[in-house]
Design a protein around this motif. Structure first.
Motif, short mmCIF file in Angstrom:
data_model
loop_
_atom_site.label_atom_id
_atom_site.label_comp_id
_atom_site.label_asym_id
_atom_site.label_seq_id
_atom_site.Cartn_x
_atom_site.Cartn_y
_atom_site.Cartn_z
N ASP A 64 -11.57 3.13 6.42
CA ASP A 64 -11.28 3.96 5.28
C ASP A 64 -12.03 3.84 5.14
O ASP A 64 -12.89 3.51 4.55
N GLU A 65 -11.55 5.27 3.08
CA GLU A 65 -13.13 5.37 2.50
C GLU A 65 -12.41 4.68 1.44
O GLU A 65 -14.16 4.73 0.59
N TRP B 53 0.95 -1.36 0.13
CA TRP B 53 0.01 0.36 -0.32
C TRP B 53 0.88 1.26 -0.44
O TRP B 53 1.71 1.51 0.68
N ASP C 221 -16.09 7.82 5.36
CA ASP C 221 -15.01 8.77 5.39
C ASP C 221 -14.16 8.43 7.34
O ASP C 221 -15.51 7.72 8.28
N PHE C 222 -12.98 9.31 7.50
CA PHE C 222 -12.99 9.10 8.67
C PHE C 222 -13.21 10.00 9.76
O PHE C 222 -13.21 9.56 11.23
N SER D 294 -0.62 -1.33 8.48
CA SER D 294 0.69 -2.19 9.14
C SER D 294 0.55 -2.18 10.54
O SER D 294 1.70 -2.61 11.84
N PRO E 5 -8.79 5.20 11.53
CA PRO E 5 -9.40 4.95 10.04
C PRO E 5 -8.76 5.26 8.38
O PRO E 5 -9.98 5.65 8.40
N PHE E 6 -7.57 5.03 8.72
CA PHE E 6 -7.22 5.28 7.36
C PHE E 6 -5.99 3.91 7.71
O PHE E 6 -5.39 3.76 7.03
N LEU E 7 -7.14 2.96 8.02
CA LEU E 7 -6.11 2.08 7.82
C LEU E 7 -5.83 1.24 6.53
O LEU E 7 -4.30 1.08 7.03
N GLY E 8 -5.89 1.58 5.30
CA GLY E 8 -4.32 1.27 4.07
C GLY E 8 -4.33 -0.54 4.07
O GLY E 8 -4.95 -1.42 4.51
N GLY E 9 -3.48 -0.64 4.04
CA GLY E 9 -2.65 -2.00 4.29
C GLY E 9 -2.85 -2.60 6.01
O GLY E 9 -2.49 -2.81 6.54
N TYR F 221 -5.80 7.02 -3.96
CA TYR F 221 -6.21 5.65 -3.28
C TYR F 221 -8.20 5.62 -3.23
O TYR F 221 -8.60 4.41 -3.10
N ASP G 196 -3.66 8.05 10.13
CA ASP G 196 -2.56 8.68 8.88
C ASP G 196 -2.58 8.26 7.69
O ASP G 196 -3.13 7.63 6.66
N GLY H 8 2.50 2.99 2.89
CA GLY H 8 1.93 1.72 4.04
C GLY H 8 3.10 1.56 5.23
O GLY H 8 4.85 2.54 4.93
N LYS H 9 3.27 1.71 6.61
CA LYS H 9 4.23 1.74 7.34
C LYS H 9 4.64 0.43 8.51
O LYS H 9 5.05 0.20 9.11
C1 LIG Z 1 -1.06 6.90 3.87
S1 LIG Z 1 -2.67 5.43 3.65
C2 LIG Z 1 -2.79 4.60 5.03
C3 LIG Z 1 -1.25 3.94 5.21
C4 LIG Z 1 -0.99 2.52 6.50
N1 LIG Z 1 -1.01 3.43 7.35
C5 LIG Z 1 -0.82 1.92 5.93
O1 LIG Z 1 0.71 1.45 6.79
O2 LIG Z 1 -0.83 0.47 4.83
C6 LIG Z 1 -4.09 6.27 2.97
C7 LIG Z 1 -5.33 6.48 3.23
O3 LIG Z 1 -6.04 7.39 3.98
C8 LIG Z 1 -7.63 6.78 3.34
N2 LIG Z 1 -8.43 7.60 2.62
C9 LIG Z 1 -8.66 9.13 1.43
N3 LIG Z 1 -9.26 9.73 1.54
C10 LIG Z 1 -9.89 9.39 3.31
C11 LIG Z 1 -11.07 9.50 4.22
N4 LIG Z 1 -11.73 10.95 3.21
N5 LIG Z 1 -10.95 9.10 5.14
C12 LIG Z 1 -10.55 8.00 5.71
N6 LIG Z 1 -10.06 7.14 4.42
C13 LIG Z 1 -9.07 8.23 3.96
C14 LIG Z 1 -6.81 5.72 1.23
O4 LIG Z 1 -7.69 4.62 1.00
C15 LIG Z 1 -5.48 5.18 1.81
O5 LIG Z 1 -5.78 3.36 2.48
#
Ligand SMILES: C[S@@+](CC[C@H](N)C(=O)[O-])C[C@H]1O[C@@H](n2cnc3c(N)ncnc32)[C@H](O)[C@@H]1O
Length: 284
Positions: free
Chosen positions: A69-70, A24, A175-176, A55, A49-53, A207, A192, A27-28
């Motif tokens: 995550d959105e 991702w 949304d977050f 980590s 709330p910004f789960l992505g991968g 994303y 994140d 990704g962290k």
């Molecule tokens: C930097 S990444 C997170 C990476 C994660 N911490 C990891 O280690 O993989 C940011 C995430 O925010 C999500 N995103 C974008 N806009 C958003 C929103 N308005 N509310 C919630 N999530 C959102 C994206 O889909 C993406 O997965």
């Protein structure tokens, strides 16, 4: 201190440790333990709330988590694994890692597939596409070309461990602000978001079809101030920019060295990022 409080990182020997099952942008995984050192040692529910991968979720292994995550396709993949990881692997087993198959699978509208096949499609495309990065265009279609990497694109043992870690987690898309609905004092939130763009670089922001814009960074900072006023602890990752420092002025700003996975250069580079907290960090 209440007995309900969890101690981190989790030392529960019965929880099989899992790692992110997708690659991702932002990704962290490589810095998860560095960041966890900055997290509070005790809290009740963990919100990401910004789960992505995921980590941080996987490295922390909390007993109670609210994950969101959105990106709905991403979140549906977590839900599918939680509900029946074997059904997802059943579909993954049938997929073949070659260009023709990739283009065929990519051309299928995910929303015509059932939850489990859609999850398999997501994992397959993420792991076999060029540089393993999920990116959509403005209409929400996945548009990354084939990567031609000769490697396995899933690990069923890890998917089983992921599913077992997700059993006690609540997972939702949106949304977050929706993601932190119901958060209480003594819970902890790790934010994140897509990073505020670094000067010269357009930071990764594809994303979801809707980009995370400057107004969203303001909205996030305002929410953080509201949570702070309620005594709820949080940590936020973002780029090392004057904009971010100004947004979070008055809070604790930490500089953390992070290896970036996705950037315009072909080689990864070390950059300093910010971790902002509304509590004093006590590192052991
Ligand atoms: C930097 S990444 C997170 C990476 C994660 N911490 C990891 O280690 O993989 C940011 C995430 O925010 C999500 N995103 C974008 N806009 C958003 C929103 N308005 N509310 C919630 N999530 C959102 C994206 O889909 C993406 O997965």
């Amino acid at each position: 201190m209440s007995v309900d409080l969890q101690i981190f990182p989790s030392l529960d020997p019965y929880v099989k440790s899992a790692k992110p099952f997708i690659k991702w942008a932002g990704g962290k995984h490589s810095v998860a333990h560095t960041l966890i050192d900055f997290f509070p040692k005790f809290f009740m529910k963990y919100y990401e709330p910004f789960l992505g991968g995921g980590s941080l979720f996987f490295a922390l292994s909390p007993q109670k988590a609210i994950l969101s995550d959105e990106n709905k396709w991403l979140i549906d993949t977590y839900i599918a694994l939680k509900n029946d990881w074997k059904k997802v692997t059943h579909y993954l087993e049938k997929m073949v890692n070659n260009n023709q198959e990739f283009l065929k699978i990519r051309s299928i509208d995910p929303w015509t597939l059932d939850l489990f096949e859609r999850a398999a499609q997501f994992i397959f495309l993420n792991k076999t596409c060029f540089r393993g990065l999920f990116r959509v265009n403005s209409t929400g279609r996945f548009n990354v070309p084939y990567g031609a990497y000769n490697r396995r694109y899933y690990d069923s043992e890890n998917l089983e461990a992921v599913a077992s870690m997700l059993t006690s987690a609540e997972i939702k898309s949106g949304d977050f602000e929706l993601g932190i609905d119901g958060v209480k004092e003594r819970d902890f939130v790790y934010f994140d978001p897509p990073y505020y763009k670094l000067g010269g670089y357009s930071d990764f922001n594809r994303y979801t079809p809707k980009k995370f814009k400057e107004k969203d960074h303001f909205r996030l900072a305002a929410i953080c101030r509201e949570l702070d006023a309620k005594g709820i602890k949080w940590a936020v990752s973002n780029s090392n920019t004057e904009f971010v420092k100004a947004l979070f002025s008055g809070f604790q700003i930490h500089h953390v060295s992070a290896r970036r996975e996705i950037n315009l250069d072909s080689q990864s580079r070390n950059v300093v990022e910010l971790l902002i907290t509304n509590y004093k960090v006590s590192k052991q």
